[in-house]
Design a protein around this motif. Sequence first.
Motif, PDB file in Angstrom:
ATOM      1  N   THR A  81     -28.898   7.282  37.167  1.00 26.17           N
ATOM      2  CA  THR A  81     -28.067   6.116  36.875  1.00 26.17           C
ATOM      3  C   THR A  81     -26.734   6.603  36.319  1.00 26.17           C
ATOM      4  OG1 THR A  81     -29.931   4.635  36.410  1.00 26.17           O
ATOM      5  CG2 THR A  81     -27.806   4.061  35.431  1.00 26.17           C
ATOM      6  N   VAL A  82     -25.645   6.158  36.940  1.00 21.83           N
ATOM      7  CA  VAL A  82     -24.301   6.549  36.512  1.00 21.83           C
ATOM      8  C   VAL A  82     -23.783   5.505  35.516  1.00 21.83           C
ATOM      9  CG1 VAL A  82     -21.964   7.138  37.235  1.00 21.83           C
ATOM     10  CG2 VAL A  82     -23.909   7.622  38.752  1.00 21.83           C
ATOM     11  N   LEU A  83     -23.462   5.944  34.321  1.00 24.39           N
ATOM     12  CA  LEU A  83     -22.999   5.054  33.266  1.00 24.39           C
ATOM     13  C   LEU A  83     -21.500   4.778  33.416  1.00 24.39           C
ATOM     14  CD1 LEU A  83     -24.845   6.770  30.268  1.00 24.39           C
ATOM     15  CD2 LEU A  83     -25.638   4.847  31.670  1.00 24.39           C
ATOM     16  N   PRO A  84     -20.987   3.732  32.763  1.00 19.45           N
ATOM     17  CA  PRO A  84     -19.539   3.476  32.799  1.00 19.45           C
ATOM     18  C   PRO A  84     -18.758   4.698  32.327  1.00 19.45           C
ATOM     19  CG  PRO A  84     -20.691   1.582  31.901  1.00 19.45           C
ATOM     20  CD  PRO A  84     -21.721   2.666  32.039  1.00 19.45           C
ATOM     21  N   VAL A  85     -17.622   4.941  32.940  1.00 20.03           N
ATOM     22  CA  VAL A  85     -16.839   6.143  32.664  1.00 20.03           C
ATOM     23  C   VAL A  85     -16.233   6.092  31.264  1.00 20.03           C
ATOM     24  CG1 VAL A  85     -14.802   7.479  33.386  1.00 20.03           C
ATOM     25  CG2 VAL A  85     -16.362   6.510  35.099  1.00 20.03           C
ATOM     26  N   ASP A  86     -16.360   7.196  30.552  1.00 21.57           N
ATOM     27  CA  ASP A  86     -15.829   7.335  29.195  1.00 21.57           C
ATOM     28  C   ASP A  86     -14.335   7.665  29.272  1.00 21.57           C
ATOM     29  OD1 ASP A  86     -15.250   8.016  26.549  1.00 21.57           O
ATOM     30  OD2 ASP A  86     -17.151   9.055  26.241  1.00 21.57           O
ATOM     31  N   LEU A  87     -13.504   6.844  28.627  1.00 17.94           N
ATOM     32  CA  LEU A  87     -12.060   7.041  28.647  1.00 17.94           C
ATOM     33  C   LEU A  87     -11.507   7.553  27.313  1.00 17.94           C
ATOM     34  CD1 LEU A  87     -11.005   3.802  30.583  1.00 17.94           C
ATOM     35  CD2 LEU A  87     -11.221   6.122  31.491  1.00 17.94           C
ATOM     36  N   ARG A  88     -12.383   7.892  26.374  1.00 12.69           N
ATOM     37  CA  ARG A  88     -11.919   8.312  25.051  1.00 12.69           C
ATOM     38  C   ARG A  88     -11.251   9.681  25.076  1.00 12.69           C
ATOM     39  NH1 ARG A  88     -17.266   8.037  21.666  1.00 12.69           N
ATOM     40  NH2 ARG A  88     -18.001   8.913  23.653  1.00 12.69           N
ATOM     41  N   TYR A  89     -11.526  10.478  26.106  1.00 12.63           N
ATOM     42  CA  TYR A  89     -10.979  11.830  26.176  1.00 12.63           C
ATOM     43  C   TYR A  89      -9.786  11.930  27.128  1.00 12.63           C
ATOM     44  CZ  TYR A  89     -15.319  13.016  23.796  1.00 12.63           C
ATOM     45  OH  TYR A  89     -16.355  13.082  22.893  1.00 12.63           O
ATOM     46  N   LEU A  90      -9.289  10.792  27.591  1.00 11.66           N
ATOM     47  CA  LEU A  90      -8.171  10.790  28.531  1.00 11.66           C
ATOM     48  C   LEU A  90      -6.892  11.250  27.837  1.00 11.66           C
ATOM     49  CD1 LEU A  90      -7.099  10.070  31.362  1.00 11.66           C
ATOM     50  CD2 LEU A  90      -6.731   7.733  30.526  1.00 11.66           C
ATOM     51  N   LYS A  91      -6.261  12.283  28.388  1.00 11.63           N
ATOM     52  CA  LYS A  91      -5.031  12.821  27.814  1.00 11.63           C
ATOM     53  C   LYS A  91      -3.858  11.906  28.148  1.00 11.63           C
ATOM     54  CE  LYS A  91      -6.641  17.557  28.603  1.00 11.63           C
ATOM     55  NZ  LYS A  91      -6.392  18.807  29.361  1.00 11.63           N
ATOM     56  N   PRO A  92      -2.828  11.886  27.301  1.00 11.72           N
ATOM     57  CA  PRO A  92      -1.606  11.129  27.643  1.00 11.72           C
ATOM     58  C   PRO A  92      -1.007  11.671  28.933  1.00 11.72           C
ATOM     59  CG  PRO A  92      -1.592  11.819  25.337  1.00 11.72           C
ATOM     60  CD  PRO A  92      -2.741  12.546  25.982  1.00 11.72           C
ATOM     61  N   MET A  93      -0.364  10.796  29.697  1.00 12.53           N
ATOM     62  CA  MET A  93       0.227  11.229  30.950  1.00 12.53           C
ATOM     63  C   MET A  93       1.321  12.253  30.681  1.00 12.53           C
ATOM     64  SD  MET A  93       2.099   9.092  34.027  1.00 12.53           S
ATOM     65  CE  MET A  93       1.066   7.665  33.818  1.00 12.53           C
ATOM     66  N   ARG A  94       1.273  13.363  31.419  1.00 13.72           N
ATOM     67  CA  ARG A  94       2.290  14.391  31.231  1.00 13.72           C
ATOM     68  C   ARG A  94       3.602  13.976  31.901  1.00 13.72           C
ATOM     69  NH1 ARG A  94       2.288  17.227  36.092  1.00 13.72           N
ATOM     70  NH2 ARG A  94       0.370  17.124  37.320  1.00 13.72           N
ATOM     71  N   SER A  95       4.639  14.755  31.638  1.00 15.77           N
ATOM     72  CA  SER A  95       5.983  14.408  32.102  1.00 15.77           C
ATOM     73  C   SER A  95       6.137  14.653  33.598  1.00 15.77           C
ATOM     74  CB  SER A  95       7.025  15.232  31.335  1.00 15.77           C
ATOM     75  OG  SER A  95       8.322  14.895  31.739  1.00 15.77           O
ATOM     76  N   LEU A 140     -26.148   9.919  34.164  1.00 13.53           N
ATOM     77  CA  LEU A 140     -24.927  10.684  34.365  1.00 13.53           C
ATOM     78  C   LEU A 140     -23.789   9.975  33.635  1.00 13.53           C
ATOM     79  CD1 LEU A 140     -23.199  12.905  35.654  1.00 13.53           C
ATOM     80  CD2 LEU A 140     -22.962  11.441  37.680  1.00 13.53           C
ATOM     81  N   GLN A 141     -23.220  10.670  32.645  1.00 18.14           N
ATOM     82  CA  GLN A 141     -22.058  10.153  31.925  1.00 18.14           C
ATOM     83  C   GLN A 141     -20.824  10.924  32.369  1.00 18.14           C
ATOM     84  OE1 GLN A 141     -21.597   7.631  28.982  1.00 18.14           O
ATOM     85  NE2 GLN A 141     -19.820   7.888  30.331  1.00 18.14           N
ATOM     86  N   LEU A 142     -19.854  10.213  32.902  1.00 16.97           N
ATOM     87  CA  LEU A 142     -18.597  10.812  33.349  1.00 16.97           C
ATOM     88  C   LEU A 142     -17.492  10.503  32.346  1.00 16.97           C
ATOM     89  CD1 LEU A 142     -18.739   9.726  37.099  1.00 16.97           C
ATOM     90  CD2 LEU A 142     -19.294  11.986  36.191  1.00 16.97           C
ATOM     91  N   ALA A 143     -16.556  11.436  32.215  1.00 20.64           N
ATOM     92  CA  ALA A 143     -15.371  11.217  31.387  1.00 20.64           C
ATOM     93  C   ALA A 143     -14.134  11.516  32.224  1.00 20.64           C
ATOM     94  CB  ALA A 143     -15.397  12.111  30.156  1.00 20.64           C
ATOM     95  N   LEU A 144     -13.220  10.565  32.282  1.00 21.50           N
ATOM     96  CA  LEU A 144     -11.926  10.792  32.927  1.00 21.50           C
ATOM     97  C   LEU A 144     -11.013  11.402  31.873  1.00 21.50           C
ATOM     98  CD1 LEU A 144     -10.000  10.432  35.348  1.00 21.50           C
ATOM     99  CD2 LEU A 144      -9.508   8.124  34.498  1.00 21.50           C
ATOM    100  N   THR A 145     -10.625  12.668  32.058  1.00 19.28           N
ATOM    101  CA  THR A 145      -9.870  13.373  31.022  1.00 19.28           C
ATOM    102  C   THR A 145      -8.388  13.543  31.358  1.00 19.28           C
ATOM    103  OG1 THR A 145     -10.480  15.526  31.961  1.00 19.28           O
ATOM    104  CG2 THR A 145     -11.927  14.608  30.254  1.00 19.28           C
ATOM    105  N   GLU A 146      -8.032  13.358  32.626  1.00 20.13           N
ATOM    106  CA  GLU A 146      -6.623  13.446  33.011  1.00 20.13           C
ATOM    107  C   GLU A 146      -6.398  12.593  34.258  1.00 20.13           C
ATOM    108  OE1 GLU A 146      -3.322  16.806  34.432  1.00 20.13           O
ATOM    109  OE2 GLU A 146      -5.134  17.435  33.379  1.00 20.13           O
ATOM    110  N   PHE A 147      -5.336  11.828  34.235  1.00 24.05           N
ATOM    111  CA  PHE A 147      -4.988  11.004  35.393  1.00 24.05           C
ATOM    112  C   PHE A 147      -3.479  10.852  35.447  1.00 24.05           C
ATOM    113  CE2 PHE A 147      -4.665   6.400  37.033  1.00 24.05           C
ATOM    114  CZ  PHE A 147      -4.380   6.844  38.323  1.00 24.05           C
TER     115      PHE A 147
END
Length: 254
Positions: A81-95, A140-147
């Motif tokens: 089971t894939v859980l909702p994606v964790d966004l707490r580790y998302l880095k600020p958008m780079r330049s 399965l816990q996913l984290a989006l760390t950069e976008f």
Amino acid sequence: MRLNPPLKTVLRLLSIILVLSMASCAGARRLVKAKPVTPSGFLERRADLKADAPESGPFHVVTRTISPALIKSALRKPTITVLPVDLRYLKPMRSTMAKVEQDKFGKAWPVQEVAAMMQSKFQQSVNRFGQPQKANRLFLQLALTEFVPTSPSGNVMKTAAGFVIGPLSSLASPWTKGTLAIEGQLRDPETGQVVFQFADRESDPMTIVSVRSFKAAAFAEIIVSQWAEQFAAAVRSPAGVKIKDAPFFRLNPT
């Protein structure tokens, strides 16, 4: 000196061939592919988690448990089971051009849409092992760390520049193309421990012409679909089994 149309066409074809030949060498691959990801802190460090050799798979980081008891428990659970994606580790958008578009022109940063798409794509991929059940399943816990979204306006300018300076316009790609980074943990709810985890970063695949270049998040679906298939293959394969990496160049313009 003014060139006649047939000669212009020949020179343009030669430019395309030059780009393709550059893309075929290992040095160009290193330039085009995203730099290896640095884990954000989302992943666990434990004595029973052993790292796979970097060359054995498509992800920059892979660790899996070597605990016989935990492996035995996980093997009894055929579904994920894939859980909702964790966004707490998302880095600020780079330049990049995309950040300029966001800051100066109020362009939306479609984080929630990409996170929902990630959960859906991974769930579709692992469903071939069986539909998730309340019992006998792993989480399965996913984290989006950069976008970093693709910059549509930047790519419009880069494409226009290509008609004037040819392949040299591709030097602007690092400031206009999108980038995505992910981390994931496959956890056994019975023990509460991680049995497999990974981290990776990918950029929009190189193409000569692509409609993705003019849509902020279109590249993300391609990368996430590749990750989902690679995860499904890696998690069901023993350590050391080679999992094919995604191509860094695409002929498909969509």
